[in-house]
Design a protein around this motif. Structure first.
Motif, PDB file in Angstrom:
ATOM      1  N   UNK A  46       0.825  -1.212   0.000  1.00 26.18           N
ATOM      2  CA  UNK A  46       0.000   0.000   0.000  1.00 26.18           C
ATOM      3  C   UNK A  46       0.859   1.262   0.000  1.00 26.18           C
ATOM      4  N   UNK A  47       1.943   1.248   0.788  1.00 20.48           N
ATOM      5  CA  UNK A  47       2.836   2.405   0.820  1.00 20.48           C
ATOM      6  C   UNK A  47       3.479   2.649  -0.544  1.00 20.48           C
ATOM      7  N   UNK A  48       3.943   1.580  -1.166  1.00 19.79           N
ATOM      8  CA  UNK A  48       4.584   1.713  -2.478  1.00 19.79           C
ATOM      9  C   UNK A  48       3.574   2.161  -3.525  1.00 19.79           C
ATOM     10  N   UNK A  49       2.381   1.595  -3.491  1.00 13.96           N
ATOM     11  CA  UNK A  49       1.360   1.950  -4.479  1.00 13.96           C
ATOM     12  C   UNK A  49       0.909   3.404  -4.296  1.00 13.96           C
ATOM     13  N   UNK A  50       0.772   3.856  -3.053  1.00 16.93           N
ATOM     14  CA  UNK A  50       0.418   5.261  -2.807  1.00 16.93           C
ATOM     15  C   UNK A  50       1.496   6.189  -3.338  1.00 16.93           C
ATOM     16  N   UNK A  67       3.922  -0.897 -10.613  1.00 20.97           N
ATOM     17  CA  UNK A  67       3.116  -1.385  -9.495  1.00 20.97           C
ATOM     18  C   UNK A  67       1.703  -1.814  -9.871  1.00 20.97           C
ATOM     19  N   UNK A  68       1.179  -1.265 -10.959  1.00 18.22           N
ATOM     20  CA  UNK A  68      -0.228  -1.482 -11.294  1.00 18.22           C
ATOM     21  C   UNK A  68      -0.404  -2.587 -12.323  1.00 18.22           C
ATOM     22  N   UNK A  69      -1.475  -3.314 -12.155  1.00 13.22           N
ATOM     23  CA  UNK A  69      -1.859  -4.293 -13.154  1.00 13.22           C
ATOM     24  C   UNK A  69      -2.658  -3.611 -14.253  1.00 13.22           C
ATOM     25  N   UNK A  70      -3.162  -4.395 -15.177  1.00 15.78           N
ATOM     26  CA  UNK A  70      -3.922  -3.851 -16.299  1.00 15.78           C
ATOM     27  C   UNK A  70      -5.174  -3.116 -15.831  1.00 15.78           C
ATOM     28  N   UNK A  71      -5.702  -3.497 -14.671  1.00 14.34           N
ATOM     29  CA  UNK A  71      -6.917  -2.868 -14.145  1.00 14.34           C
ATOM     30  C   UNK A  71      -6.641  -1.522 -13.489  1.00 14.34           C
ATOM     31  N   UNK A  72      -5.360  -1.195 -13.287  1.00 12.64           N
ATOM     32  CA  UNK A  72      -5.004   0.054 -12.600  1.00 12.64           C
ATOM     33  C   UNK A  72      -4.910  -0.116 -11.097  1.00 12.64           C
ATOM     34  N   UNK A  73      -5.162  -1.326 -10.612  1.00  9.04           N
ATOM     35  CA  UNK A  73      -5.037  -1.623  -9.182  1.00  9.04           C
ATOM     36  C   UNK A  73      -3.664  -2.232  -8.926  1.00  9.04           C
ATOM     37  N   UNK A  74      -3.272  -2.237  -7.665  1.00  8.19           N
ATOM     38  CA  UNK A  74      -1.967  -2.787  -7.299  1.00  8.19           C
ATOM     39  C   UNK A  74      -1.867  -4.251  -7.724  1.00  8.19           C
ATOM     40  N   UNK A  75      -0.702  -4.630  -8.247  1.00  3.65           N
ATOM     41  CA  UNK A  75      -0.467  -6.024  -8.617  1.00  3.65           C
ATOM     42  C   UNK A  75      -0.516  -6.899  -7.371  1.00  3.65           C
TER      43      UNK A  75
END
Length: 119
Positions: A46-50, A67-75
């Motif tokens: 969460x820290x890295x994705x933020x 960090x993001x997958x195809x959906x735009x959410x964190x991998x």
């Protein structure tokens, strides 16, 4: 003899030059992510994705794309990536983990027993 197709491919201009690609990679490298995680002492996905979203908002999407997958959410494997960074030197030059880090400290007998119970 070359075919007319291969000759056409050789003459066809490229849409981007190699210097453009070398100057601005689209995604952050593993080494760059390693350095960010260590320098900022990030312990969670969460820290890295933020941080990646913050960089993207400022115009640098490279960390976000890492960090993001195809959906735009964190991998899904982002936390395990961070764990590996803190567990060892991850094979990168100049890497040395602090012995005070809980990610590097040896397991205590109590923690080992707890992990065995959970498995």
């Amino acid at each position: 003899p070359r075919s007319s197709r291969s000759e056409a491919l050789l003459r066809k201009p490229s849409r981007c030059s190699h210097s453009d690609m070398a100057a601005a990679p689209l995604v952050a490298s593993h080494e760059e992510v390693y350095r960010v995680v260590r320098e900022k002492q990030l312990l969670s996905a969460d820290e890295l994705f933020d941080l990646a979203r913050s960089h993207a908002a400022d115009g640098d999407r490279r960390l976000f794309l890492y960090c993001a997958g195809a959906s735009g959410k964190a991998k899904r494997n982002l936390q395990s990536t961070i764990d590996v960074i803190w567990a060892s030197d991850a094979g990168l030059p100049g890497a040395s983990a602090s012995r005070e880090s809980s990610h590097v400290a040896p397991l205590t007998a109590a923690r080992l027993a707890e992990l065995a119970r959970l498995a």
